[in-house]
Every structure is written in C-alpha cells, then in structure tokens.
Design a protein around this motif. Structure first.
Motif, PDB file in Angstrom:
ATOM      1  N   ILE A   6       2.006  45.522 170.480  1.00 52.64           N
ATOM      2  CA  ILE A   6       1.328  44.147 170.133  1.00 52.64           C
ATOM      3  C   ILE A   6       1.613  42.877 171.211  1.00 52.64           C
ATOM      4  O   ILE A   6       2.712  42.858 171.571  1.00 52.64           O
ATOM      5  N   ILE A   7       0.414  42.737 171.683  1.00 49.92           N
ATOM      6  CA  ILE A   7       0.630  41.455 172.808  1.00 49.92           C
ATOM      7  C   ILE A   7       0.126  40.238 171.988  1.00 49.92           C
ATOM      8  O   ILE A   7      -0.985  40.139 171.580  1.00 49.92           O
ATOM      9  N   ILE A  72      -3.009  49.621 170.013  1.00 48.97           N
ATOM     10  CA  ILE A  72      -2.762  48.335 170.712  1.00 48.97           C
ATOM     11  C   ILE A  72      -3.525  47.039 170.082  1.00 48.97           C
ATOM     12  O   ILE A  72      -4.637  47.368 169.736  1.00 48.97           O
ATOM     13  N   PHE A  73      -2.710  46.134 169.740  1.00 48.59           N
ATOM     14  CA  PHE A  73      -3.120  45.121 169.122  1.00 48.59           C
ATOM     15  C   PHE A  73      -3.041  43.880 170.310  1.00 48.59           C
ATOM     16  O   PHE A  73      -2.142  43.645 170.862  1.00 48.59           O
ATOM     17  N   ILE A  74      -4.392  42.942 170.549  1.00 51.49           N
ATOM     18  CA  ILE A  74      -4.242  41.804 171.218  1.00 51.49           C
ATOM     19  C   ILE A  74      -4.645  40.679 170.560  1.00 51.49           C
ATOM     20  O   ILE A  74      -5.576  40.598 169.903  1.00 51.49           O
ATOM     21  N   ILE A  75      -3.642  39.775 170.178  1.00 49.04           N
ATOM     22  CA  ILE A  75      -3.496  38.666 169.374  1.00 49.04           C
ATOM     23  C   ILE A  75      -3.266  37.486 170.166  1.00 49.04           C
ATOM     24  O   ILE A  75      -2.134  37.201 170.221  1.00 49.04           O
ATOM     25  N   ILE A  98      -7.831  49.694 170.604  1.00 50.83           N
ATOM     26  CA  ILE A  98      -7.290  48.299 170.627  1.00 50.83           C
ATOM     27  C   ILE A  98      -8.038  47.685 169.569  1.00 50.83           C
ATOM     28  O   ILE A  98      -9.119  47.750 169.276  1.00 50.83           O
ATOM     29  N   THR A  99      -7.282  47.102 168.826  1.00 49.50           N
ATOM     30  CA  THR A  99      -7.545  46.032 167.745  1.00 49.50           C
ATOM     31  C   THR A  99      -7.456  44.781 168.526  1.00 49.50           C
ATOM     32  O   THR A  99      -6.369  44.232 168.998  1.00 49.50           O
TER      33      THR A  99
END
Length: 477
Positions: A6-7, A72-75, A98-99
C-alpha cells in the motif's frame, strides 16, 4: 500469506488504512510506504511493515518491489506523485495487479498504447456521482447499495484450489444462503443445478451475514482465523499468590500446545504477584520471538492489569487456570473484556478427541457457531452437539441443528448429534476428555450457590470444569 503493498498519502489513504486495520485478516501481510507518518493509525498490528520514504524515488521503491506482492494499492493526494509512483512500479513489474485511486480521470496505456489490463482504475468522481445519483427519486439502485448493508449480499471470487471449484451448484447444500448469480468472463450466468463452478468465477451470494462469513472462509479456505475477529494474540494470566506451582506449570504446558495449534501470532504470559523465584525463572526462560513474558512487580489490581494488557497486545484469546476462573471477580473482569476465555484444566489438551456443545434454543448458539467450527478445525477435533430434552421432544431445536449441519457441510467437518433425556452433566461426566464450548453470558457470572437451583448449562459450567472449557462472547466490543 498474501503480500500486499500500500503506497499511501493523504486523507483518503488515512481512512483506508484505518479500515484495513479494523477489519483484521490474519492471512494478509501488509507493507505500507508513506512519506507522512501522521496518516498511520495509532495501533499498528504485527502483520504491518511500515516504510517512510518518497515513493516517487525509483531507486528506493525498486528495493521494496523485489518482494513478491500479490496486489499493490496506490492511494495518493497528488496527481504527479501518483502517476510517478505507478510508472516506477511498472518499470520493474508489469504484471502485478494495481488498484489506483484516481480522482483526476487519468488513463494509463502501455508502450503499445493498449490499456493496462492489470490495473483497477478506481475513479473517485464516478463513485461519488453514482452514490449521489442513488438518492434521486424514481431511479434504479445499483447492486452495491441494495439491502441492509449488513453483509447479507456478498460477492466472492473462487480461487484455484478451492473446495468449490469444479462442483455443480446442485451438489452444494445451501441452507440460509443462496448462490443467486455467477459471473464468468464478464458474463452473467443464472445458477442452475447443472452449472459447474470454475476457477476465477465470481459468485453473488445472499443470506444470513453470519452464514455468509463462514461460506466466504470455506471458499477462500480461511477456516483458521480464530482468535480473530476478537483479536490477534493469545494471553495467559498467572497469579503466583493464587495458584500452585503445579497448576502454573500445567497451564504453561497446555497453553504452549495451544500456541502451536491456534493461529494466534504471539503468546503473552502475564505474571502477577511473583513469589517463587525458581518458577519465575522457568517462565522467563520461555521468552522468544513469539512468546513474551511480562511480570508485574507493583502488585497492581488484576482488573487494571488485564485491561491494559488486552488493549496493549491486541489479545484475542485469554487463557487461565481453574483456580483463577473459579473466582467470580476474575469472571467479571474477563466478561467485561468481550474476549474468548479458555479455562485450562489438569487434563492435557493433547488428549482431546472432540469438541462438545450442549444445545439450547437461544440465538447465542448461532452467534458462536463459526468459532466452534474454526476451533475444531485448528485443533483437529470432531464436533458433538448434545441436544438435551427431558421430555424426549427433540424437535424444539430444529433450526439450531439445521444451522450447525449447514456449517458442518460448508467446512467439511464431521458432526455428531446426540439426543439425551438424561441430565447433560451426568451424560458427559464419565466421557473421555473433551473441549466444552459455551456462550460467555451473564449466567456464567452467577454465584455457585444460586446456580445449583438452575437448569441452565451455562450457570452449571463448573460441573464439567475438569475438562478445558472455552467461553465465547456473544458480542464483540
């Protein structure tokens, strides 16, 4: 274990991380990369690994990406940072899903100008507009907002290796739940008995929320969740002034075996009122990466000590000796914690052959059912239900029995049902060692002298306390 990266940056990421922690899943490991530690929750579980650096730095991020992440989550709150982070990941890893939290209507393409098939582009503007649209009169409501919002409608992706793969829908017993739709290759298939479930199919389920949770774990093979959802770790409480050295050593042996079998990550041993130096050294010698011994030298009140430990260590299961649980003061303390409590006995848990539950018509029987099958699965015990009816009318608990038979089928667990007209205590007393499971209700707190005049098995629990007993709360705080 599934590894998830999680980014995170910004208020949306902060709320997302809080939600992930609140809905604890023991089969996931999370790696969080953030530049701003203020977005992190105060209490971070042990399955979280935190890194603080700028994720737009390819050199720094590439070191993290050497690990094999499942998702992988990019928020992130800044568009340039979010895009830069995405491209940094795709330089080394073109395949991992990637979400991407997208509030800028960005579209991503690969070198051949095709859309990234492994990207879930969550358009925040569309989601908010759709939710607002649902409040207009005389318009259809989309499926995600149908129902009570309590978990009675569930979507489940069927993984490879699931017990449900390559089964015809007609062979699956569906009591109190139904498969109402199946999605395959972006097509809707209406279920019929001859329809076969295949890997990566998405099932739409409708039913009682507690049953659907069990179905979800069975499809995903997640039966070993206990002590979740009550907490994460196992806790043994010892009082050297109240318990004999023999009792304490027996508790240590029993909880050591339990720690190996139950999937609680760590064992915390709390020693109150230390007195025997030799025994204390034995306990301290148990310290290891997964066992922590903590000693109270200040003679603090038991209630304060236990409450602090439960919150500090995220305890999911409390264990104690018989002498401790016999004290009504401790039962009241444990009851207020809303945690399962295991009363250890002199009988070795290694000798256990079965898990026993004396049925009542109370809804509490259904509330603890998932825990019953989870514990039985982890300890490899058969499940026995004792249906006690002095007048021989065994149809009164038909719904409860149907519920347990349904869960036994879901978990592929052997279930024995005994119908007894005899007093259940007399029926069970001469039997081989077993683990008795009871709802942890206020009846357990009653004084013994008053309990003798009751026919409630929860109030008479002490009659069978030569066996280990697990008291499961019927509500989570």
């Amino acid at each position: 274990m599934k590894q998830i990266l999680i980014i995170a940056d910004g208020i949306v990421a902060k709320h997302f991380l809080q939600r992930v922690i609140e809905t604890y899943v023991s089969t996931n490991e999370y790696t969080v990369v953030t530049l701003d530690r203020s977005i992190l929750p105060e209490k971070i579980p042990s399955n979280f690994l935190i890194y603080q650096f700028d994720p737009t730095s390819y050199i720094k991020l590439s070191r993290i990406l050497k690990r094999d992440f499942h998702e992988i989550f990019i928020i992130m709150k800044n568009r340039v940072d979010a895009e830069g982070t995405y491209h940094n990941i795709r330089r080394d890893d073109p395949m991992t899903r990637i979400t991407f939290y997208n509030k800028w209507d960005i579209e991503f393409f690969n070198d051949l100008f095709f859309k990234d098939e492994n990207l879930i582009n969550v358009n925040a503007n569309e989601l908010i507009a759709s939710r607002l649209y649902d409040f207009l009169p005389n318009v259809p409501v989309i499926a995600q907002n149908v129902g009570l919002g309590q978990g009675e409608i569930m979507e489940v992706s069927v993984p490879f290796g699931s017990a449900y793969v390559y089964r015809h829908i007609g062979t699956i017993i569906q009591n109190r739940w139904r498969i109402v739709a199946l999605y395959r290759a972006n097509q809707l298939l209406l279920p019929k008995p001859s329809l076969m479930i295949k890997p990566n199919d998405v099932l739409l389920l409708v039913g009682k929320p507690s049953v659907l949770e069990s179905v979800f774990r069975a499809i995903k093979r997640q039966s070993g969740q206990f002590p979740a959802p009550f907490g994460e770790h196992i806790y043994l409480y010892i009082d050297m002034m109240k318990e004999s050295a023999l009792c304490i050593r027996n508790c240590l042996e029993q909880v050591g075996y339990l720690h190996k079998r139950i999937k609680g990550r760590n064992l915390v041993i709390r020693v109150a009122n230390p007195g025997d130096p030799e025994l204390l050294e034995e306990i301290k010698a148990l310290d290891s990466p997964t066992v922590e011994c903590v000693v109270d030298y200040r003679a603090r009140e038991a209630e304060t000590l236990i409450k602090e430990d439960v919150e500090r260590f995220n305890i999911g299961l409390i264990a104690c000796g018989r002498d401790i649980f016999d004290d009504r003061k401790y039962r009241e303390i444990f009851y207020a914690m809303h945690k399962p409590v295991l009363q250890l006995s002199r009988l070795s848990m290694v000798q256990l052959k079965k898990l026993v539950l004396v049925l009542s018509e109370s809804e509490n029987m259904e509330l603890i059912s998932s825990t019953v099958f989870d514990v039985a699965s982890q300890l490899d015990l058969d499940v026995e239900l004792l249906d006690y009816e002095p007048d021989g009318d065994f149809g009164k608990k038909k719904e409860v029995l149907s519920h347990y038979e349904n869960l036994a089928n879901i978990f592929s667990k052997k279930l024995d049902v005994r119908h007894e007209t005899r007093n259940p205590i007399r029926a069970l007393e001469p039997e081989e060692p077993f683990l008795q499971v009871l709802p942890f209700t206020e009846g357990v707190l009653q004084r013994r002298i008053l309990a003798y005049f009751s026919t409630d098995i929860e109030k008479l629990y002490f009659k069978l306390s030569r066996n280990p007993q697990l008291f499961v709360p019927v509500e989570i705080e």
